[in-house]
Motif scaffolding. Structure first.
Motif, PDB file in Angstrom:
ATOM      1  N   GLY A  41      35.684   3.145 104.737  1.00 15.88           N
ATOM      2  CA  GLY A  41      34.415   2.708 104.172  1.00 15.88           C
ATOM      3  C   GLY A  41      34.592   1.971 102.862  1.00 15.88           C
ATOM      4  N   LEU A  42      33.530   1.938 102.087  1.00 14.40           N
ATOM      5  CA  LEU A  42      33.506   1.237 100.808  1.00 14.40           C
ATOM      6  C   LEU A  42      33.272   2.236  99.680  1.00 14.40           C
ATOM      7  CD1 LEU A  42      31.156  -1.670 101.907  1.00 14.40           C
ATOM      8  CD2 LEU A  42      33.646  -1.783 101.665  1.00 14.40           C
ATOM      9  N   ARG A  43      34.057   2.106  98.616  1.00 20.11           N
ATOM     10  CA  ARG A  43      33.915   2.984  97.452  1.00 20.11           C
ATOM     11  C   ARG A  43      33.490   2.141  96.257  1.00 20.11           C
ATOM     12  NH1 ARG A  43      34.831   8.004  96.803  1.00 20.11           N
ATOM     13  NH2 ARG A  43      36.210   8.108  98.612  1.00 20.11           N
ATOM     14  N   LEU A  44      32.487   2.627  95.555  1.00 22.02           N
ATOM     15  CA  LEU A  44      31.992   1.954  94.370  1.00 22.02           C
ATOM     16  C   LEU A  44      32.185   2.857  93.161  1.00 22.02           C
ATOM     17  CD1 LEU A  44      30.340  -0.357  92.983  1.00 22.02           C
ATOM     18  CD2 LEU A  44      28.301   1.012  93.498  1.00 22.02           C
ATOM     19  N   TYR A  45      32.898   2.335  92.170  1.00 20.09           N
ATOM     20  CA  TYR A  45      32.989   2.984  90.871  1.00 20.09           C
ATOM     21  C   TYR A  45      32.095   2.179  89.941  1.00 20.09           C
ATOM     22  CZ  TYR A  45      37.227   5.222  92.647  1.00 20.09           C
ATOM     23  OH  TYR A  45      38.122   5.943  93.389  1.00 20.09           O
ATOM     24  N   LEU A  46      31.177   2.852  89.295  1.00 22.36           N
ATOM     25  CA  LEU A  46      30.256   2.165  88.402  1.00 22.36           C
ATOM     26  C   LEU A  46      30.163   2.953  87.099  1.00 22.36           C
ATOM     27  CD1 LEU A  46      26.973   0.507  89.260  1.00 22.36           C
ATOM     28  CD2 LEU A  46      26.972   2.217  87.470  1.00 22.36           C
ATOM     29  N   GLU A  47      30.235   2.250  86.004  1.00 24.72           N
ATOM     30  CA  GLU A  47      30.086   2.876  84.697  1.00 24.72           C
ATOM     31  C   GLU A  47      29.241   1.957  83.842  1.00 24.72           C
ATOM     32  OE1 GLU A  47      32.735   4.636  80.989  1.00 24.72           O
ATOM     33  OE2 GLU A  47      33.714   4.117  82.875  1.00 24.72           O
ATOM     34  N   GLY A  48      28.325   2.538  83.109  1.00 26.53           N
ATOM     35  CA  GLY A  48      27.478   1.729  82.249  1.00 26.53           C
ATOM     36  C   GLY A  48      26.842   2.541  81.152  1.00 26.53           C
ATOM     37  N   ASN A  49      26.237   1.806  80.229  1.00 24.29           N
ATOM     38  CA  ASN A  49      25.548   2.470  79.138  1.00 24.29           C
ATOM     39  C   ASN A  49      24.041   2.340  79.335  1.00 24.29           C
ATOM     40  OD1 ASN A  49      25.211  -0.245  78.536  1.00 24.29           O
ATOM     41  ND2 ASN A  49      25.556   0.020  76.360  1.00 24.29           N
ATOM     42  N   PHE A  50      23.288   3.110  78.570  1.00 27.47           N
ATOM     43  CA  PHE A  50      21.831   3.043  78.591  1.00 27.47           C
ATOM     44  C   PHE A  50      21.325   3.565  77.257  1.00 27.47           C
ATOM     45  CE2 PHE A  50      23.159   7.016  80.535  1.00 27.47           C
ATOM     46  CZ  PHE A  50      22.411   7.973  79.871  1.00 27.47           C
ATOM     47  N   ASP A  51      20.092   3.224  76.924  1.00 25.55           N
ATOM     48  CA  ASP A  51      19.502   3.705  75.678  1.00 25.55           C
ATOM     49  C   ASP A  51      19.357   5.223  75.736  1.00 25.55           C
ATOM     50  OD1 ASP A  51      19.272   1.196  74.533  1.00 25.55           O
ATOM     51  OD2 ASP A  51      17.220   0.895  75.257  1.00 25.55           O
ATOM     52  N   PRO A  52      19.729   5.928  74.681  1.00 25.20           N
ATOM     53  CA  PRO A  52      19.627   7.387  74.669  1.00 25.20           C
ATOM     54  C   PRO A  52      18.226   7.914  74.984  1.00 25.20           C
ATOM     55  CG  PRO A  52      20.967   6.656  72.835  1.00 25.20           C
ATOM     56  CD  PRO A  52      20.389   5.417  73.467  1.00 25.20           C
ATOM     57  N   GLU A  53      17.198   7.138  74.702  1.00 23.31           N
ATOM     58  CA  GLU A  53      15.837   7.589  75.016  1.00 23.31           C
ATOM     59  C   GLU A  53      15.594   7.696  76.524  1.00 23.31           C
ATOM     60  OE1 GLU A  53      13.608   3.307  74.561  1.00 23.31           O
ATOM     61  OE2 GLU A  53      14.451   4.318  72.817  1.00 23.31           O
ATOM     62  N   HIS A  54      16.486   7.122  77.314  1.00 24.37           N
ATOM     63  CA  HIS A  54      16.373   7.189  78.772  1.00 24.37           C
ATOM     64  C   HIS A  54      17.278   8.271  79.375  1.00 24.37           C
ATOM     65  CE1 HIS A  54      13.864   3.622  79.245  1.00 24.37           C
ATOM     66  NE2 HIS A  54      14.555   3.121  78.231  1.00 24.37           N
ATOM     67  N   GLN A  55      17.774   9.169  78.561  1.00 30.90           N
ATOM     68  CA  GLN A  55      18.688  10.220  79.008  1.00 30.90           C
ATOM     69  C   GLN A  55      18.099  11.029  80.170  1.00 30.90           C
ATOM     70  OE1 GLN A  55      21.800  10.722  77.690  1.00 30.90           O
ATOM     71  NE2 GLN A  55      22.247  12.416  79.076  1.00 30.90           N
ATOM     72  N   ARG A  56      16.878  11.518  80.010  1.00 29.78           N
ATOM     73  CA  ARG A  56      16.263  12.339  81.071  1.00 29.78           C
ATOM     74  C   ARG A  56      16.090  11.535  82.354  1.00 29.78           C
ATOM     75  NH1 ARG A  56      11.185  15.418  79.002  1.00 29.78           N
ATOM     76  NH2 ARG A  56      11.307  16.166  81.126  1.00 29.78           N
ATOM     77  N   GLY A  57      15.708  10.276  82.225  1.00 29.67           N
ATOM     78  CA  GLY A  57      15.561   9.428  83.407  1.00 29.67           C
ATOM     79  C   GLY A  57      16.882   9.219  84.127  1.00 29.67           C
ATOM     80  N   MET A  58      17.945   9.047  83.365  1.00 25.69           N
ATOM     81  CA  MET A  58      19.259   8.855  83.979  1.00 25.69           C
ATOM     82  C   MET A  58      19.755  10.142  84.626  1.00 25.69           C
ATOM     83  SD  MET A  58      21.102   6.273  84.679  1.00 25.69           S
ATOM     84  CE  MET A  58      20.081   5.170  83.757  1.00 25.69           C
ATOM     85  N   GLU A  59      19.409  11.282  84.044  1.00 28.34           N
ATOM     86  CA  GLU A  59      19.751  12.557  84.687  1.00 28.34           C
ATOM     87  C   GLU A  59      18.985  12.700  86.001  1.00 28.34           C
ATOM     88  OE1 GLU A  59      18.917  15.275  81.497  1.00 28.34           O
ATOM     89  OE2 GLU A  59      20.823  14.833  80.503  1.00 28.34           O
ATOM     90  N   ARG A  60      17.757  12.201  86.053  1.00 29.32           N
ATOM     91  CA  ARG A  60      16.972  12.200  87.297  1.00 29.32           C
ATOM     92  C   ARG A  60      17.642  11.293  88.334  1.00 29.32           C
ATOM     93  NH1 ARG A  60      13.929  14.218  90.933  1.00 29.32           N
ATOM     94  NH2 ARG A  60      12.209  12.990  91.721  1.00 29.32           N
ATOM     95  N   VAL A  61      18.120  10.134  87.906  1.00 25.98           N
ATOM     96  CA  VAL A  61      18.844   9.228  88.805  1.00 25.98           C
ATOM     97  C   VAL A  61      20.055   9.945  89.394  1.00 25.98           C
ATOM     98  CG1 VAL A  61      20.279   7.135  88.880  1.00 25.98           C
ATOM     99  CG2 VAL A  61      18.056   7.096  87.716  1.00 25.98           C
ATOM    100  N   ALA A  62      20.786  10.674  88.564  1.00 26.60           N
ATOM    101  CA  ALA A  62      21.966  11.403  89.041  1.00 26.60           C
ATOM    102  C   ALA A  62      21.580  12.400  90.127  1.00 26.60           C
ATOM    103  CB  ALA A  62      22.655  12.116  87.885  1.00 26.60           C
ATOM    104  N   ARG A  63      20.466  13.095  89.941  1.00 24.71           N
ATOM    105  CA  ARG A  63      20.016  14.057  90.963  1.00 24.71           C
ATOM    106  C   ARG A  63      19.625  13.342  92.257  1.00 24.71           C
ATOM    107  NH1 ARG A  63      17.752  16.332  86.375  1.00 24.71           N
ATOM    108  NH2 ARG A  63      15.694  15.480  86.814  1.00 24.71           N
ATOM    109  N   LEU A  64      18.964  12.197  92.141  1.00 22.68           N
ATOM    110  CA  LEU A  64      18.555  11.444  93.330  1.00 22.68           C
ATOM    111  C   LEU A  64      19.768  10.922  94.108  1.00 22.68           C
ATOM    112  CD1 LEU A  64      15.570   9.405  91.857  1.00 22.68           C
ATOM    113  CD2 LEU A  64      15.426  11.293  93.508  1.00 22.68           C
TER     114      LEU A  64
END
Length: 120
Positions: A41-64
């Motif tokens: 198959g295909l493997r994707l490694y992705l790394e990025g930054n985001f504004d700290p005020e979006h921390q909870r939203g990014m944690e929600r993305v991780a759960r999804l």
């Protein structure tokens, strides 16, 4: 097998698009991606930054992206539907979580690392 490879490539394009969109919306200014075609198959490694005020939203993305149960029928039914006015970003990310076969997501303060695999 060719049909499965074609489908996996199309789905991975969708995954890359949705994840980069989510990071940019969260104030990201840097996204590093590495896409590798492996035997199964295909493997994707992705790394990025985001504004700290979006921390909870990014944690929600991780759960999804790491659902407890994956439903292939859901992906088959809704995977090809389009129309931004009909779906929220959260729904799209939930669908991405269903599309991938394996996912590991680590969210730190202002930074996220993902390792996603989509089988042929």
């Amino acid at each position: 097998m060719r049909k499965h490879m074609y489908r996996a490539r199309r789905r991975m394009n969708h995954v890359v698009s949705e994840l980069s969109h989510a990071l940019l919306l969260a104030g990201g200014s840097e996204i590093d991606m590495r896409l590798i075609r492996e035997e199964g198959g295909l493997r994707l490694y992705l790394e990025g930054n985001f504004d700290p005020e979006h921390q909870r939203g990014m944690e929600r993305v991780a759960r999804l992206l790491q659902p407890a149960v994956r439903d292939p029928a859901l992906v088959e039914t809704y995977g090809e539907l389009t129309g931004e006015d009909q779906y929220t970003d959260e729904n799209e990310l939930a669908l991405v979580g269903q599309m991938v076969d394996e996912s590991r997501v680590v969210v730190e303060t202002g930074r996220v690392r993902m390792n996603l695999f989509l089988a042929f």
